[in-house]
Design a protein around this motif. Sequence first.
Motif, mmCIF file in Angstrom:
data_model
loop_
_atom_site.group_PDB
_atom_site.id
_atom_site.type_symbol
_atom_site.label_atom_id
_atom_site.label_comp_id
_atom_site.label_asym_id
_atom_site.label_seq_id
_atom_site.Cartn_x
_atom_site.Cartn_y
_atom_site.Cartn_z
ATOM 1 N N MET A 1 1.058 -1.533 -0.284
ATOM 2 C CA MET A 1 0.127 0.065 -0.429
ATOM 3 C C MET A 1 0.906 1.161 -0.529
ATOM 4 O O MET A 1 1.004 1.966 -0.914
ATOM 5 N N GLU A 2 2.138 0.670 0.852
ATOM 6 C CA GLU A 2 2.803 2.369 0.929
ATOM 7 C C GLU A 2 2.965 2.745 -1.021
ATOM 8 O O GLU A 2 3.010 4.461 -0.734
ATOM 9 N N ASP A 3 3.585 1.919 -1.365
ATOM 10 C CA ASP A 3 3.842 2.318 -3.233
ATOM 11 C C ASP A 3 3.002 2.976 -3.648
ATOM 12 O O ASP A 3 3.537 3.738 -4.253
ATOM 13 N N VAL A 8 0.211 9.301 -5.830
ATOM 14 C CA VAL A 8 -0.735 9.569 -6.248
ATOM 15 C C VAL A 8 0.598 11.319 -5.485
ATOM 16 O O VAL A 8 0.745 11.058 -4.246
ATOM 17 N N ASP A 9 -0.190 12.596 -6.204
ATOM 18 C CA ASP A 9 0.399 13.612 -4.959
ATOM 19 C C ASP A 9 -1.208 13.276 -4.195
ATOM 20 O O ASP A 9 -1.763 13.280 -4.346
ATOM 21 N N TYR A 10 0.705 14.098 -2.830
ATOM 22 C CA TYR A 10 -0.681 14.351 -2.054
ATOM 23 C C TYR A 10 -1.133 15.065 -1.789
ATOM 24 O O TYR A 10 -2.724 15.073 -1.103
ATOM 25 N N ASP A 65 -11.824 8.930 -7.387
ATOM 26 C CA ASP A 65 -11.520 8.049 -9.128
ATOM 27 C C ASP A 65 -9.969 8.105 -8.612
ATOM 28 O O ASP A 65 -9.762 6.937 -9.477
ATOM 29 N N LEU A 66 -8.877 9.254 -9.212
ATOM 30 C CA LEU A 66 -7.968 9.383 -9.901
ATOM 31 C C LEU A 66 -7.238 8.975 -8.769
ATOM 32 O O LEU A 66 -6.515 8.519 -9.573
ATOM 33 N N VAL A 67 -7.083 8.175 -7.725
ATOM 34 C CA VAL A 67 -6.053 8.036 -6.638
ATOM 35 C C VAL A 67 -6.013 6.566 -6.623
ATOM 36 O O VAL A 67 -5.528 5.900 -6.188
ATOM 37 N N LYS A 68 -7.186 6.283 -6.871
ATOM 38 C CA LYS A 68 -7.591 4.788 -7.627
ATOM 39 C C LYS A 68 -7.167 4.044 -8.324
ATOM 40 O O LYS A 68 -6.464 3.177 -8.437
ATOM 41 N N LEU A 69 -6.366 5.293 -9.534
ATOM 42 C CA LEU A 69 -5.324 4.931 -10.465
ATOM 43 C C LEU A 69 -3.849 3.724 -9.265
ATOM 44 O O LEU A 69 -2.824 3.326 -10.119
ATOM 45 N N ALA A 70 -3.860 4.395 -8.330
ATOM 46 C CA ALA A 70 -2.828 3.677 -8.284
ATOM 47 C C ALA A 70 -2.132 2.398 -7.752
ATOM 48 O O ALA A 70 -1.918 2.257 -8.072
ATOM 49 N N GLU A 71 -3.619 2.259 -7.326
ATOM 50 C CA GLU A 71 -3.510 1.004 -7.431
ATOM 51 C C GLU A 71 -2.796 -0.005 -9.284
ATOM 52 O O GLU A 71 -3.032 -2.204 -9.129
ATOM 53 N N LYS A 72 -3.090 0.185 -9.999
ATOM 54 C CA LYS A 72 -2.774 -0.381 -11.062
ATOM 55 C C LYS A 72 -1.637 -0.353 -11.451
ATOM 56 O O LYS A 72 -0.793 0.535 -11.294
#
Length: 88
Positions: A1-3, A8-10, A65-72
């Motif tokens: 999760m840390e990665d 994503v920009d804080y 929605d854009l935060v969810k992109l970090a999982e990709k």
Amino acid sequence: MEDSEEKVDYRISVYASYPVSVDVYALIVAKKVDNKVLEELSKYGKIKKAFPFLNAVKVIGDAKDLVKLAEKDYIEYVSLIEVLNKEN
């Protein structure tokens, strides 16, 4: 999760935690930008401009929605360009 948090920009993460919807203009840097990636990104927001030679895409979408992109796996970083609105 840390990665994924580092992807994503804080500031986008902060807006995503708001109880109201916040639309943002973001620059997404991917490992590769092709039609498949653009199709996937269009599910998370409106694509404004794609720069395949830079592996970057400008998107307007909800911060949540854009935060969810970090999982990709294909996403390198999501950076905030501008906050467009805050719905009350």
